[in-house]
Design a protein around this motif. Structure first.
Motif, PDB file in Angstrom:
ATOM      1  N   ALA A 183       1.002  32.477 -18.215  1.00 10.47           N
ATOM      2  CA  ALA A 183       1.817  33.359 -17.376  1.00 10.47           C
ATOM      3  C   ALA A 183       1.298  34.793 -17.436  1.00 10.47           C
ATOM      4  CB  ALA A 183       3.277  33.294 -17.826  1.00 10.47           C
ATOM      5  N   ALA A 184       0.826  35.207 -18.609  1.00  7.69           N
ATOM      6  CA  ALA A 184       0.277  36.558 -18.746  1.00  7.69           C
ATOM      7  C   ALA A 184      -0.965  36.734 -17.874  1.00  7.69           C
ATOM      8  CB  ALA A 184      -0.053  36.838 -20.208  1.00  7.69           C
ATOM      9  N   CYS A 185      -1.795  35.703 -17.813  1.00  4.48           N
ATOM     10  CA  CYS A 185      -2.986  35.779 -16.962  1.00  4.48           C
ATOM     11  C   CYS A 185      -2.599  35.914 -15.493  1.00  4.48           C
ATOM     12  CB  CYS A 185      -3.863  34.545 -17.168  1.00  4.48           C
ATOM     13  SG  CYS A 185      -4.777  34.541 -18.720  1.00  4.48           S
ATOM     14  N   ARG A 186      -1.623  35.148 -15.062  1.00  5.76           N
ATOM     15  CA  ARG A 186      -1.175  35.250 -13.667  1.00  5.76           C
ATOM     16  C   ARG A 186      -0.595  36.631 -13.389  1.00  5.76           C
ATOM     17  NH1 ARG A 186       1.036  30.079 -14.809  1.00  5.76           N
ATOM     18  NH2 ARG A 186       3.133  31.015 -14.932  1.00  5.76           N
ATOM     19  N   TYR A 187       0.168  37.140 -14.348  1.00  6.59           N
ATOM     20  CA  TYR A 187       0.789  38.459 -14.200  1.00  6.59           C
ATOM     21  C   TYR A 187      -0.278  39.549 -14.085  1.00  6.59           C
ATOM     22  CZ  TYR A 187       3.486  42.614 -15.587  1.00  6.59           C
ATOM     23  OH  TYR A 187       4.061  43.855 -15.647  1.00  6.59           O
ATOM     24  N   LEU A 188      -1.262  39.519 -14.966  1.00 12.33           N
ATOM     25  CA  LEU A 188      -2.308  40.544 -14.925  1.00 12.33           C
ATOM     26  C   LEU A 188      -3.147  40.429 -13.658  1.00 12.33           C
ATOM     27  CD1 LEU A 188      -3.376  40.537 -18.671  1.00 12.33           C
ATOM     28  CD2 LEU A 188      -2.024  42.271 -17.480  1.00 12.33           C
ATOM     29  N   ASP A 189      -3.442  39.210 -13.240  1.00 12.52           N
ATOM     30  CA  ASP A 189      -4.220  39.018 -12.020  1.00 12.52           C
ATOM     31  C   ASP A 189      -3.499  39.605 -10.803  1.00 12.52           C
ATOM     32  OD1 ASP A 189      -6.371  37.850 -10.380  1.00 12.52           O
ATOM     33  OD2 ASP A 189      -4.810  36.464  -9.711  1.00 12.52           O
ATOM     34  N   SER A 190      -2.174  39.633 -10.842  1.00  8.84           N
ATOM     35  CA  SER A 190      -1.415  40.186  -9.711  1.00  8.84           C
ATOM     36  C   SER A 190      -1.662  41.686  -9.537  1.00  8.84           C
ATOM     37  CB  SER A 190       0.089  39.915  -9.893  1.00  8.84           C
ATOM     38  OG  SER A 190       0.631  40.724 -10.930  1.00  8.84           O
TER      39      SER A 190
ATOM     40  N   TRP B  80      -5.848  31.160 -24.763  1.00 10.12           N
ATOM     41  CA  TRP B  80      -5.918  31.712 -23.408  1.00 10.12           C
ATOM     42  C   TRP B  80      -6.505  30.669 -22.455  1.00 10.12           C
ATOM     43  CZ3 TRP B  80      -4.728  36.818 -21.935  1.00 10.12           C
ATOM     44  CH2 TRP B  80      -4.461  37.710 -22.974  1.00 10.12           C
ATOM     45  N   PRO B  81      -6.049  30.636 -21.216  1.00  9.11           N
ATOM     46  CA  PRO B  81      -6.689  29.763 -20.220  1.00  9.11           C
ATOM     47  C   PRO B  81      -7.861  30.483 -19.546  1.00  9.11           C
ATOM     48  CG  PRO B  81      -4.732  30.722 -19.254  1.00  9.11           C
ATOM     49  CD  PRO B  81      -4.812  31.244 -20.680  1.00  9.11           C
ATOM     50  N   LEU B  82      -8.873  30.846 -20.340  1.00  8.80           N
ATOM     51  CA  LEU B  82      -9.993  31.635 -19.827  1.00  8.80           C
ATOM     52  C   LEU B  82     -11.250  30.789 -19.723  1.00  8.80           C
ATOM     53  CD1 LEU B  82      -9.571  34.941 -21.901  1.00  8.80           C
ATOM     54  CD2 LEU B  82      -8.927  34.547 -19.510  1.00  8.80           C
ATOM     55  N   ALA B  83     -12.086  31.140 -18.758  1.00  5.83           N
ATOM     56  CA  ALA B  83     -13.400  30.516 -18.601  1.00  5.83           C
ATOM     57  C   ALA B  83     -14.466  31.535 -18.962  1.00  5.83           C
ATOM     58  CB  ALA B  83     -13.598  30.036 -17.160  1.00  5.83           C
TER      59      ALA B  83
END
Length: 294
Positions: A62-69, A131-134
């Protein structure tokens, strides 16, 4: 060519409670650096994760989606500051989504509107598991009017092969935006940054996060850093290879002149020449022998 003025930021997580203050702080820091003559300012890894301090706690995805926004706002502000202040900005790193995956990506903004990027190539164990990072899959060696540079984010600086690859492609400056929350992590990155400067006879600029959020967040909550500008430990530079360092864990930036003519003097007249004296054929021969024995 005149010396290249670089500012490396110790970015503090303290003292800001709103998104508007976050953007204003970035602009104020950039303006101050430009006013002091900086040609380039280097913000730290995960800088935009400070925005997580102004919302409810969330999991890593959720944090990744939030930051990407915030990607559009981030890009617009950095481009505006670069253009108006007339300096290059390494905008730390920002989590953004591309091709269906989240990347921890460094963005380098130029006053003429050009943007160069570099995804982090080596993910830490935490980044791989929590983290869901690539991870990125290519190194970008960037041409500038002062010479070539590469962006090695935090853990990336701990892999000598990567810095050597950049040096072999002509890089004379490595930018290392970092985020370390303990002294252990900081000194791993700091000492490797200095080692890369020695091995490859080039400059390294290290930035990082300091301070602590008022409320814990599982992604970014505190930082430990002493930003610095590092050189080879050889003539015509200082014995310890330190051009400038900040005050440990203080909200500030450190500035120094990078004189590339001195770097070339070092490569031509230094007491040692690790950039030239390596023996890749020998290393390959030993590696082949070990492979045959396995």
């Amino acid at each position: 060519m005149r010396p290249f003025m670089v500012a490396a930021v110790q970015y503090s997580l303290t003292g800001i409670t709103t998104e508007a203050e976050f953007w204003r702080k970035i602009t104020a820091t950039t303006q101050e650096a430009a006013g002091r003559g900086a040609d380039l300012i280097v913000f730290p890894e995960y800088m935009t994760a400070h925005l997580l301090g102004f919302t409810e706690e969330m999991d890593h995805e959720a944090a990744c989606r939030y930051l990407d926004s915030y990607t559009d706002d981030y890009m617009a502000l950095m481009q505006k500051n670069s253009r108006e202040q007339g300096l290059m900005i390494l905008g730390g790193t920002h989590i953004c989504k591309e091709y269906g995956k989240f990347f921890n990506k460094a963005f380098l903004f130029f006053p003429d509107g050009r943007i160069e990027t570099q995804s982090k190539l080596h993910l830490t164990p935490e980044e791989q598991t929590r983290w869901p990072l690539a991870a990125g899959d290519s190194l970008n060696v960037v041409e500038t009017s002062w010479g070539k540079l590469a962006m090695l984010t935090c853990y990336d600086i701990e892999f000598p092969e990567l810095a050597r690859l950049a040096a072999d492609q002509g890089a004379e400056l490595l930018l290392c935006p970092s985020y370390t929350d303990t002294s252990f992590g900081y000194y791993r990155v700091r000492l490797c940054a200095q080692a890369r400067a020695i091995e490859n006879q080039l400059f390294v600029a290290l930035s990082g996060i300091v301070g602590e959020l008022s409320e814990d967040r599982p992604q970014v909550d505190r930082g430990y850093c002493q930003a610095g500008l590092f050189t080879p430990c050889d003539v015509p530079f200082a014995e310890d290879g330190i051009l400038e360092t900040g005050e440990l864990n203080q909200d500030m930036f450190v500035m120094g002149e990078l004189d590339f003519s001195m770097l070339r003097t070092n490569r031509e007249q230094g007491l040692v020449a690790p950039f030239y004296d390596r023996r890749p054929a020998l290393y390959q021969q030993q590696e082949n022998r070990l492979l045959r024995e396995c």
